[in-house]
Design an enzyme around this catalytic site. Structure first.
Site: not given
Ligand code: ATR
Length: 272
Positions: A216, A151-152, A86, A61, A65
Protein backbone atom coordinates in the site's frame (compact mmCIF):
# COMPACT_ATOMS: atom_id res chain seq x y z
CA UNK A 1 -0.26 -1.75 32.74
CA UNK A 2 0.19 -4.64 30.27
CA UNK A 3 3.12 -4.12 27.92
CA UNK A 4 3.28 -4.90 24.21
CA UNK A 5 5.88 -4.01 21.58
CA UNK A 6 6.64 -4.33 17.91
CA UNK A 7 10.25 -5.13 17.02
CA UNK A 8 12.04 -4.85 13.70
CA UNK A 9 14.99 -3.28 11.93
CA UNK A 10 14.16 -0.69 10.68
CA UNK A 11 11.12 0.10 12.85
CA UNK A 12 10.42 3.83 12.46
CA UNK A 13 7.94 3.25 9.64
CA UNK A 14 5.80 0.84 11.70
CA UNK A 15 2.13 1.78 11.98
CA UNK A 16 1.51 -0.87 14.66
CA UNK A 17 1.79 1.45 17.71
CA UNK A 18 -0.78 3.78 16.11
CA UNK A 19 -3.14 0.90 15.28
CA UNK A 20 -2.92 -0.91 18.63
CA UNK A 21 -3.23 2.31 20.63
CA UNK A 22 -6.51 3.02 18.80
CA UNK A 23 -7.66 -0.59 19.34
CA UNK A 24 -6.89 -0.32 23.07
CA UNK A 25 -8.79 2.95 23.36
CA UNK A 26 -11.74 1.54 21.42
CA UNK A 27 -12.00 -1.53 23.67
CA UNK A 28 -10.99 0.18 26.97
CA UNK A 29 -7.91 -1.97 27.50
CA UNK A 30 -5.28 -0.87 30.01
CA UNK A 31 -2.21 -1.53 27.91
CA UNK A 32 0.75 0.19 26.32
CA UNK A 33 2.14 -0.63 22.87
CA UNK A 34 5.54 0.73 21.81
CA UNK A 35 8.04 0.11 19.02
CA UNK A 36 11.57 -1.07 19.60
CA UNK A 37 14.50 -1.11 17.20
CA UNK A 38 16.44 -4.34 17.64
CA UNK A 39 20.04 -4.86 16.44
CA UNK A 40 20.32 -7.40 13.63
CA UNK A 41 22.10 -9.84 15.96
CA UNK A 42 20.07 -8.92 19.03
CA UNK A 43 16.66 -10.55 18.57
CA UNK A 44 16.89 -13.32 21.18
CA UNK A 45 18.39 -11.02 23.82
CA UNK A 46 15.68 -8.41 23.20
CA UNK A 47 12.92 -11.02 23.54
CA UNK A 48 14.46 -12.51 26.70
CA UNK A 49 14.64 -9.05 28.28
CA UNK A 50 11.12 -8.10 27.23
CA UNK A 51 9.38 -11.27 28.41
CA UNK A 52 11.41 -11.64 31.63
CA UNK A 53 10.38 -8.11 32.60
CA UNK A 54 6.69 -9.00 32.30
CA UNK A 55 5.97 -8.18 28.63
CA UNK A 56 2.72 -9.76 27.46
CA UNK A 57 3.06 -9.84 23.71
CA UNK A 58 5.07 -8.76 20.74
CA UNK A 59 4.65 -8.18 17.02
CA UNK A 60 7.59 -9.02 14.82
CA UNK A 61 8.43 -7.45 11.51
CA UNK A 62 11.27 -7.64 8.98
CA UNK A 63 13.82 -9.22 9.33
CA UNK A 64 12.98 -11.22 12.46
CA UNK A 65 9.91 -13.30 11.55
CA UNK A 66 11.90 -16.52 11.06
CA UNK A 67 13.84 -15.96 14.30
CA UNK A 68 10.53 -15.42 16.10
CA UNK A 69 9.39 -18.76 14.67
CA UNK A 70 12.43 -20.38 16.31
CA UNK A 71 11.97 -18.45 19.56
CA UNK A 72 8.39 -19.60 20.20
CA UNK A 73 7.96 -22.63 22.45
CA UNK A 74 4.56 -23.43 20.86
CA UNK A 75 3.21 -22.63 17.41
CA UNK A 76 -0.26 -22.32 15.95
CA UNK A 77 -0.85 -24.47 12.88
CA UNK A 78 -0.95 -21.42 10.61
CA UNK A 79 2.41 -20.22 11.96
CA UNK A 80 3.88 -23.70 11.60
CA UNK A 81 2.91 -23.81 7.92
CA UNK A 82 3.83 -20.18 7.28
CA UNK A 83 7.33 -20.88 8.60
CA UNK A 84 7.29 -17.42 10.14
CA UNK A 85 5.82 -15.70 13.19
CA UNK A 86 4.52 -12.13 13.41
CA UNK A 87 2.93 -12.42 16.87
CA UNK A 88 4.31 -13.75 20.16
CA UNK A 89 2.22 -14.16 23.29
CA UNK A 90 3.41 -14.91 26.80
CA UNK A 91 1.42 -17.88 28.15
CA UNK A 92 0.38 -18.41 31.78
CA UNK A 93 2.88 -21.26 32.17
CA UNK A 94 5.74 -19.02 30.98
CA UNK A 95 5.85 -20.53 27.48
CA UNK A 96 5.77 -18.33 24.40
CA UNK A 97 3.13 -18.93 21.73
CA UNK A 98 4.01 -18.01 18.15
CA UNK A 99 1.27 -17.15 15.66
CA UNK A 100 1.07 -15.73 12.16
CA UNK A 101 -1.91 -13.43 11.66
CA UNK A 102 -1.01 -12.05 8.22
CA UNK A 103 -3.16 -14.46 6.21
CA UNK A 104 -6.22 -14.07 8.40
CA UNK A 105 -5.73 -10.30 8.16
CA UNK A 106 -5.89 -10.59 4.37
CA UNK A 107 -8.94 -12.87 4.43
CA UNK A 108 -10.81 -10.64 6.89
CA UNK A 109 -10.09 -7.57 4.77
CA UNK A 110 -11.35 -9.29 1.61
CA UNK A 111 -14.52 -10.48 3.36
CA UNK A 112 -15.14 -7.04 4.86
CA UNK A 113 -14.85 -5.57 1.38
CA UNK A 114 -17.49 -8.04 0.16
CA UNK A 115 -15.09 -10.20 -1.82
CA UNK A 116 -16.13 -13.80 -1.24
CA UNK A 117 -13.62 -16.61 -1.60
CA UNK A 118 -15.73 -19.75 -1.24
CA UNK A 119 -15.86 -21.71 -4.51
CA UNK A 120 -13.92 -18.93 -6.23
CA UNK A 121 -10.89 -19.18 -8.49
CA UNK A 122 -7.97 -17.44 -6.82
CA UNK A 123 -4.62 -16.55 -8.37
CA UNK A 124 -1.81 -15.84 -5.90
CA UNK A 125 1.18 -14.18 -7.57
CA UNK A 126 4.55 -14.62 -5.84
CA UNK A 127 6.05 -17.42 -3.78
CA UNK A 128 8.11 -15.68 -1.11
CA UNK A 129 7.44 -15.34 2.61
CA UNK A 130 4.43 -13.07 2.05
CA UNK A 131 2.72 -15.70 -0.14
CA UNK A 132 3.52 -18.57 2.19
CA UNK A 133 1.98 -16.70 5.12
CA UNK A 134 -1.45 -16.39 3.49
CA UNK A 135 -2.00 -19.76 1.81
CA UNK A 136 -3.53 -21.73 4.70
CA UNK A 137 -6.12 -19.03 5.63
CA UNK A 138 -7.02 -18.67 1.92
CA UNK A 139 -7.52 -22.44 1.54
CA UNK A 140 -9.61 -22.47 4.75
CA UNK A 141 -12.16 -20.35 2.84
CA UNK A 142 -12.65 -23.32 0.47
CA UNK A 143 -11.96 -21.70 -2.87
CA UNK A 144 -12.64 -23.79 -5.97
CA UNK A 145 -8.94 -23.56 -6.77
CA UNK A 146 -5.85 -21.63 -5.70
CA UNK A 147 -3.23 -21.20 -8.42
CA UNK A 148 0.15 -19.99 -7.27
CA UNK A 149 2.27 -18.40 -9.95
CA UNK A 150 5.78 -17.06 -9.60
CA UNK A 151 8.58 -15.70 -11.78
CA UNK A 152 10.71 -18.58 -10.45
CA UNK A 153 8.40 -21.55 -10.97
CA UNK A 154 10.22 -23.99 -8.65
CA UNK A 155 9.39 -21.83 -5.63
CA UNK A 156 5.69 -21.89 -6.51
CA UNK A 157 5.87 -25.68 -6.96
CA UNK A 158 7.45 -26.09 -3.53
CA UNK A 159 4.66 -24.09 -1.90
CA UNK A 160 1.95 -25.99 -3.78
CA UNK A 161 3.45 -29.27 -2.56
CA UNK A 162 3.70 -28.01 1.03
CA UNK A 163 0.01 -27.09 1.13
CA UNK A 164 -1.38 -29.83 -1.15
CA UNK A 165 -3.21 -31.63 1.67
CA UNK A 166 -5.14 -28.49 2.68
CA UNK A 167 -7.04 -27.79 -0.54
CA UNK A 168 -6.96 -27.52 -4.31
CA UNK A 169 -3.66 -25.76 -4.98
CA UNK A 170 -1.50 -25.84 -8.11
CA UNK A 171 1.61 -24.04 -9.33
CA UNK A 172 1.81 -22.52 -12.83
CA UNK A 173 4.43 -20.40 -14.57
CA UNK A 174 3.36 -16.88 -15.62
CA UNK A 175 3.31 -17.92 -19.29
CA UNK A 176 1.26 -21.06 -18.52
CA UNK A 177 -1.68 -19.07 -17.12
CA UNK A 178 -3.03 -18.98 -20.68
CA UNK A 179 -6.49 -17.61 -21.26
CA UNK A 180 -8.05 -18.49 -17.91
CA UNK A 181 -9.36 -15.64 -15.81
CA UNK A 182 -9.79 -15.53 -12.03
CA UNK A 183 -12.32 -14.20 -9.54
CA UNK A 184 -9.64 -12.90 -7.17
CA UNK A 185 -5.99 -12.09 -7.96
CA UNK A 186 -3.62 -11.39 -5.08
CA UNK A 187 -0.20 -9.86 -5.68
CA UNK A 188 2.20 -10.93 -2.92
CA UNK A 189 5.38 -10.03 -4.82
CA UNK A 190 7.64 -7.19 -3.83
CA UNK A 191 7.54 -5.91 -7.44
CA UNK A 192 5.34 -2.90 -6.58
CA UNK A 193 7.99 -1.66 -4.15
CA UNK A 194 10.35 -1.11 -7.09
CA UNK A 195 7.66 0.25 -9.37
CA UNK A 196 7.26 -3.00 -11.34
CA UNK A 197 4.37 -5.30 -12.19
CA UNK A 198 4.83 -9.10 -12.37
CA UNK A 199 4.71 -10.28 -16.00
CA UNK A 200 1.41 -12.17 -15.85
CA UNK A 201 -0.82 -12.01 -18.95
CA UNK A 202 -3.63 -9.45 -18.70
CA UNK A 203 -6.06 -12.20 -19.73
CA UNK A 204 -6.12 -13.36 -16.08
CA UNK A 205 -8.36 -10.34 -15.43
CA UNK A 206 -12.02 -10.79 -16.36
CA UNK A 207 -15.06 -8.55 -15.98
CA UNK A 208 -15.70 -9.64 -12.39
CA UNK A 209 -12.11 -9.90 -11.17
CA UNK A 210 -11.04 -8.31 -7.90
CA UNK A 211 -7.31 -7.51 -7.73
CA UNK A 212 -5.58 -7.17 -4.35
CA UNK A 213 -2.05 -5.81 -3.87
CA UNK A 214 -0.54 -6.61 -0.47
CA UNK A 215 1.50 -3.43 -0.77
CA UNK A 216 0.00 0.00 0.00
CA UNK A 217 1.08 3.62 -0.29
CA UNK A 218 -0.14 7.19 -0.58
CA UNK A 219 -1.08 6.62 -4.24
CA UNK A 220 -2.34 3.65 -6.22
CA UNK A 221 0.19 0.79 -6.44
CA UNK A 222 1.69 -0.14 -9.86
CA UNK A 223 -0.08 -3.55 -9.78
CA UNK A 224 -3.48 -2.01 -9.05
CA UNK A 225 -2.90 0.62 -11.72
CA UNK A 226 -2.21 -2.18 -14.21
CA UNK A 227 -5.34 -4.02 -13.00
CA UNK A 228 -7.48 -0.92 -13.54
CA UNK A 229 -6.04 -0.42 -17.02
CA UNK A 230 -7.24 -3.94 -17.79
CA UNK A 231 -10.72 -3.30 -16.39
CA UNK A 232 -10.63 -5.21 -13.12
CA UNK A 233 -13.97 -4.73 -11.38
CA UNK A 234 -12.33 -3.81 -8.09
CA UNK A 235 -8.81 -3.05 -6.80
CA UNK A 236 -7.77 -3.08 -3.14
CA UNK A 237 -4.41 -2.31 -1.55
CA UNK A 238 -2.83 -3.88 1.53
CA UNK A 239 -3.74 -1.25 4.12
CA UNK A 240 -6.73 -3.29 5.28
CA UNK A 241 -4.54 -6.38 5.57
CA UNK A 242 -2.19 -4.43 7.82
CA UNK A 243 -5.06 -3.45 10.10
CA UNK A 244 -6.58 -6.95 9.84
CA UNK A 245 -3.41 -8.73 10.96
CA UNK A 246 -3.14 -6.29 13.86
CA UNK A 247 -6.74 -7.00 14.86
CA UNK A 248 -6.00 -10.75 14.86
CA UNK A 249 -2.94 -10.22 17.09
CA UNK A 250 -4.99 -8.04 19.43
CA UNK A 251 -7.65 -10.75 19.56
CA UNK A 252 -5.03 -13.38 20.46
CA UNK A 253 -3.65 -11.20 23.29
CA UNK A 254 -6.80 -9.63 24.71
CA UNK A 255 -9.62 -12.00 23.69
CA UNK A 256 -11.52 -9.09 22.11
CA UNK A 257 -12.01 -8.28 18.44
CA UNK A 258 -11.47 -4.56 17.77
CA UNK A 259 -13.25 -2.76 14.92
CA UNK A 260 -10.98 -2.33 11.92
CA UNK A 261 -12.91 0.16 9.80
CA UNK A 262 -12.40 3.34 11.82
CA UNK A 263 -8.69 2.59 12.30
CA UNK A 264 -8.31 1.96 8.57
CA UNK A 265 -9.95 5.31 7.77
CA UNK A 266 -7.61 7.14 10.14
CA UNK A 267 -4.54 5.41 8.72
CA UNK A 268 -5.60 6.26 5.18
CA UNK A 269 -5.90 9.90 6.21
CA UNK A 270 -2.38 9.78 7.71
CA UNK A 271 -0.98 8.46 4.42
CA UNK A 272 -2.35 11.34 2.34
P1 ATR B 1 8.53 -11.54 0.76
O1 ATR B 1 8.91 -12.10 2.08
O2 ATR B 1 8.06 -10.10 0.79
O3 ATR B 1 7.55 -12.42 0.04
P2 ATR B 1 10.70 -12.57 -0.81
O4 ATR B 1 10.68 -13.85 -0.04
O5 ATR B 1 12.00 -11.93 -1.17
O6 ATR B 1 9.88 -11.43 -0.07
O7 ATR B 1 9.84 -12.82 -2.15
C1 ATR B 1 9.64 -11.82 -3.09
C2 ATR B 1 8.65 -12.32 -4.14
O8 ATR B 1 8.43 -11.28 -5.09
C3 ATR B 1 9.15 -13.53 -4.94
O9 ATR B 1 8.03 -14.31 -5.30
C4 ATR B 1 9.77 -12.85 -6.15
O10 ATR B 1 9.85 -13.68 -7.29
P3 ATR B 1 11.12 -14.69 -7.47
O11 ATR B 1 10.88 -15.83 -6.54
O12 ATR B 1 11.10 -15.09 -8.89
O13 ATR B 1 12.34 -13.87 -7.10
C5 ATR B 1 8.76 -11.76 -6.38
N1 ATR B 1 9.24 -10.63 -7.19
C6 ATR B 1 10.03 -9.61 -6.80
N2 ATR B 1 10.20 -8.73 -7.82
C7 ATR B 1 9.49 -9.20 -8.87
C8 ATR B 1 9.24 -8.74 -10.21
N3 ATR B 1 9.79 -7.61 -10.67
N4 ATR B 1 8.45 -9.49 -11.01
C9 ATR B 1 7.91 -10.63 -10.55
N5 ATR B 1 8.08 -11.12 -9.30
C10 ATR B 1 8.87 -10.41 -8.47
Amino acid sequence: MDKYIVVGNPINHSKSPFIHTLFARQTCQNMEYLSQLVALDGFVAAMDTFFSSGGKGCNITVPFKEQAFEYATQLTQRAQLAGAVNTLKCLDDGGILGDNTDGEGLVQDLLQQHVSLKNKRILLIGAGGAARGVILPLLAQQPQTLIISNRTLTKAQQLAALFAEYGDIKALAFDALGEQCFDVIINSTSASLSGNVPAVPASVIGQHTCCYDMVYGSSITPFNQWAQQHNASKTIDGLGMLVGQAAESFMLWRGLRPGAKQVQRELRRLLQ
